[in-house]
Design a protein around this motif. Sequence first.
Motif: not given
Length: 120
Positions: A50-66
């Motif tokens: 919510e602070a914009g410090l990470v992005l999350d993306a779906a990778d199959g059943r996982r959420r990957v954070y950047t």
Amino acid sequence: MDKVAGAVADPVRREILLMLRDEPLSAGEIADRFVISRPAVSRHLRVLREAGLVLDAADGRRRVYTLVTAPLNELAGWLARLARPSGWQHHLDALETEVYRTRRERQTTAAPHPSQRETA
């Protein structure tokens, strides 16, 4: 800036940001590195998202954070303003520099030039 400052105020969230500095990680990989519960880690990740410090993306059943560092720039600029010397400090630093320069000039003019020294 307030959301970013609030997000980085928590030591767990700061540690998550440091983890993500090196590589994207799944929520599970992040949670495995803490002794707190997975739901607690999920809440921390939500605050960071919510602070914009990470992005999350779906990778199959996982959420990957950047990690996203751009929102930190405004906060870093504000913090840098605090670290700058105050007006008086700046003037005192300039005075100190002038004193050292004057001393150095006096020492070089007081010492005889090598061609003026007496030889024995």
